[in-house]
Each structure stands twice: as structure tokens, then as C-alpha cells.
Design a protein around this motif. Structure first.
Motif, PDB file in Angstrom:
ATOM      1  N   ALA A 174     -24.656  47.599  47.219  1.00 44.42           N
ATOM      2  CA  ALA A 174     -24.888  48.881  46.541  1.00 44.42           C
ATOM      3  C   ALA A 174     -24.093  48.947  45.233  1.00 44.42           C
ATOM      4  CB  ALA A 174     -24.497  50.034  47.470  1.00 44.42           C
ATOM      5  N   THR A 175     -22.884  48.420  45.236  1.00 43.19           N
ATOM      6  CA  THR A 175     -22.054  48.450  44.015  1.00 43.19           C
ATOM      7  C   THR A 175     -22.728  47.648  42.902  1.00 43.19           C
ATOM      8  OG1 THR A 175     -20.027  48.699  45.287  1.00 43.19           O
ATOM      9  CG2 THR A 175     -19.788  47.824  43.064  1.00 43.19           C
ATOM     10  N   ALA A 176     -23.249  46.492  43.254  1.00 48.22           N
ATOM     11  CA  ALA A 176     -23.908  45.648  42.248  1.00 48.22           C
ATOM     12  C   ALA A 176     -25.132  46.379  41.682  1.00 48.22           C
ATOM     13  CB  ALA A 176     -24.316  44.315  42.867  1.00 48.22           C
ATOM     14  N   ALA A 177     -25.884  47.058  42.556  1.00 46.24           N
ATOM     15  CA  ALA A 177     -27.074  47.789  42.098  1.00 46.24           C
ATOM     16  C   ALA A 177     -26.672  48.944  41.176  1.00 46.24           C
ATOM     17  CB  ALA A 177     -27.848  48.317  43.308  1.00 46.24           C
ATOM     18  N   VAL A 178     -25.662  49.711  41.583  1.00 40.79           N
ATOM     19  CA  VAL A 178     -25.214  50.851  40.765  1.00 40.79           C
ATOM     20  C   VAL A 178     -24.691  50.352  39.417  1.00 40.79           C
ATOM     21  CG1 VAL A 178     -23.439  52.666  40.609  1.00 40.79           C
ATOM     22  CG2 VAL A 178     -24.782  52.402  42.707  1.00 40.79           C
ATOM     23  N   ALA A 179     -23.945  49.272  39.444  1.00 38.09           N
ATOM     24  CA  ALA A 179     -23.399  48.731  38.182  1.00 38.09           C
ATOM     25  C   ALA A 179     -24.527  48.269  37.257  1.00 38.09           C
ATOM     26  CB  ALA A 179     -22.442  47.579  38.482  1.00 38.09           C
ATOM     27  N   ARG A 180     -25.633  47.786  37.837  1.00 38.76           N
ATOM     28  CA  ARG A 180     -26.777  47.387  36.993  1.00 38.76           C
ATOM     29  C   ARG A 180     -27.448  48.609  36.380  1.00 38.76           C
ATOM     30  NH1 ARG A 180     -27.337  43.154  41.014  1.00 38.76           N
ATOM     31  NH2 ARG A 180     -28.593  44.492  42.347  1.00 38.76           N
ATOM     32  N   GLY A 181     -27.389  49.755  37.085  1.00 31.89           N
ATOM     33  CA  GLY A 181     -28.050  50.958  36.588  1.00 31.89           C
ATOM     34  C   GLY A 181     -27.201  51.767  35.622  1.00 31.89           C
ATOM     35  N   ALA A 182     -25.880  51.715  35.792  1.00 32.00           N
ATOM     36  CA  ALA A 182     -24.983  52.569  34.992  1.00 32.00           C
ATOM     37  C   ALA A 182     -24.509  51.830  33.755  1.00 32.00           C
ATOM     38  CB  ALA A 182     -23.792  52.993  35.839  1.00 32.00           C
ATOM     39  N   LYS A 183     -24.527  52.523  32.611  1.00 28.93           N
ATOM     40  CA  LYS A 183     -24.107  51.890  31.363  1.00 28.93           C
ATOM     41  C   LYS A 183     -22.749  52.451  30.936  1.00 28.93           C
ATOM     42  CE  LYS A 183     -26.848  52.663  27.812  1.00 28.93           C
ATOM     43  NZ  LYS A 183     -26.052  53.266  26.750  1.00 28.93           N
TER      44      LYS A 183
END
Ligand code: KIV
Length: 259
Positions: free
Chosen positions: A67-76
Motif C-alpha cells: 500500500a505504501t508503494a502504491a500511495v507513493a506512486r500516486g502522491a506528488k
């Protein structure tokens, strides 16, 4: 907008209140980020609102990392904080350090952990010395649900309030850059916010904290029942259910797909 970091979060204290929330995937992280949410927490609340458990305790390190990797891909621009799940930092400092490193390698900018015992404070100090920013969490700490016998407000007696104040001061002294104050009386949260130099992020702790958390599903009304302190800024559960039902109906009666 420049990406939020420890320095800009610290600098916001007393200047600007921060509305922060959780997210667990790239899609919602991107939407929250685009809306200007400064800190996105990949909370272990994921166990309850996404994975369907009744507590946060079953969340696994692999689930947090994914989930952290996914959120980091979405958040700038938002700071992404990974919530260390139950068991990932209670089984020895070396294992905890390794798990926190994995969170940063997955894309988190900081980690969150619960409690303020001497053992937790020693870990916070070591994480910060290693360059891993820590957002602490005192008051009602959901990973201790079995000790409380439910998700119960903490710090209600003078003695209990003094303990929460001491905990908040201890995590600040250990080097945390901010501290979550969960489910404590608002007067106590106000006293702690005034006593600390670091940012307090309240949830069910009244309006005086430097920042607020809301669990994304509560904020968006994806959960139809929510704790009393929650404000729902949308009521998506009904809209989503209606959309699914309309789709099922249109496929059944041949309205979708069109020729
Ligand atoms: O896991 C979570 O969402 C949290 C917030 C309630 C602060 O810890």
C-alpha cells in the motif's frame, strides 16, 4: 507546490493548520495529493476499512509495503507516512529498524508508530538518528485494543491525562517531528499542543491540535457508520452502490453496452 517535508510540517505549527488523511492506494492518494492534503498516512486502519478486519492487528508488513508503494506512486507533493503495523516494531529494535527501512525504500517519507514506553522512545531515537523521520502516536493507540478492552477514549482522569502528557513529551524528546493524539479530551489535547514544540495531529481530540487526521473512508462517507467526531465531506457509499446497481440493471436489460 513544493513537496511537504519534516521542515515544512514543523514550520506550519502556529502558522497554518493541516488537514491530513489516510489513503491506501495510488488512485485516492493522487486525488488527495491534487487537493492539497499535506500528509497522507498509509494507516494500519487499512486492516479495518480496506481489508475487513475488526481491528488493526492483523495487518501484515507486506500489506503495508504494498500500500505504501502504491500511495507513493500516486502522491506528488504530500508527505507519505507509513504506519508500522502491529508486530513489526515490537519484536526487537533491529527488526524494527529493518522494517522502517523497507517502508522508506517502498516510497514513504516517514514512519508512524504507537506508544511512548522507554523501549518505543529508544527506537524513535535510533530511527531518527538513522535518517528515518518519525510521527509518533499517543493517547488511544489502536494496537493496544486488547489491553483497553475496546477502542476507548483515553486520558479521562487527572492521572491518565498526566500520563498522556508525559508520553507526548517523551516522544518529542526522543526526536519525533509530530505526534498523533487519538481520542483524548480536547482540553488535554490543547494543553499538549501548547506544551510541545512539535506538531500535534489530532483525531477525536478536538479542534486545538496543530493538524487533524481523518480516515479517508470516514471523510468521504464510504463508511456509512463513523465515530461521532467524524465529519463526512461526501456521502459516496450511496453513490457507489447506486452506480453498481445501475450498471447491473443496464446490462440485464440490454441498455449497456450500446451497439
Ligand atoms: O491507522 C490510522 O489510520 C491511524 C490514524 C487514525 C491516525 O493511525
Amino acid at each position: 507546490m513544493k513537496k511537504w517535508n519534516v521542515a515544512s510540517v514543523r514550520a506550519a505549527k502556529g502558522v497554518r493548520k493541516l488537514g491530513c488523511c489516510t489513503a491506501y492506494d495510488a488512485c485516492f492518494a493522487r486525488l488527495a495529493d491534487e487537493a492539497g492534503v499535506p500528509i497522507i498516512l498509509v494507516g494500519d486502519s487499512m486492516g479495518m476499512v480496506v481489508l475487513g478486519h475488526s481491528t488493526t492487528l492483523p495487518v501484515k508488513m507486506e500489506e503495508t509495503l504494498s500500500a505504501t508503494a502504491a500511495v507513493a506512486r500516486g502522491a506528488k507533493d504530500a508527505m507519505v507516512v507509513a504506519d508500522l503495523p502491529f508486530g513489526s516494531y515490537q519484536c526487537g529494535e533491529d527488526a524494527a529498524m529493518a522494517n522502517a527501512v523497507k517502508c522508506l525504500q517502498a516510497g514513504a517519507d516517514a514512519v508512524k508508530l504507537e506508544g511512548a514506553t522507554p523501549r518505543v522512545c529508544s527506537l524513535i531515537k535510533r530511527l531518527v538518528e538513522a535518517g528515518i523521520p518519525v510521527l509518533a502516536h499517543v493517547g488511544m493507540t489502536p494496537q493496544s485494543v486488547n489491553e483497553y478492552g475496546g477502542f476507548k477514549k483515553q486520558g479521562r482522569t487527572r492521572e491518565a491525562a498526566d500520563q498522556v502528557m508525559a508520553d507526548a513529551k517523551a516522544v518529542e524528546a526522543a526526536g519525533a517531528f509530530a505526534v498523533t493524539l487519538e481520542c483524548i479530551p480536547s482540553e488535554l489535547a490543547a494543553e499538549i499542543t501548547a506544551a510541545l514544540r512539535i506538531v500535534t495531529v489530532g483525531i477525536g481530540a478536538g479542534p486545538v491540535c496543530d493538524a487533524q487526521w481523518l480516515v479517508m473512508h470516514d471523510l468521504l462517507g464510504l463508511n456509512e457508520t463513523a465515530p461521532s467526531f467524524v465529519k463526512q465531506y461526501a456521502h459516496l457509499a450511496g453513490e457507489v452502490r447506486n452506480a453498481f446497481a445501475k450498471y447491473v440493471g443496464e446490462v440485464a436489460d440490454g441498455a449497456f453496452p450500446e451497439k
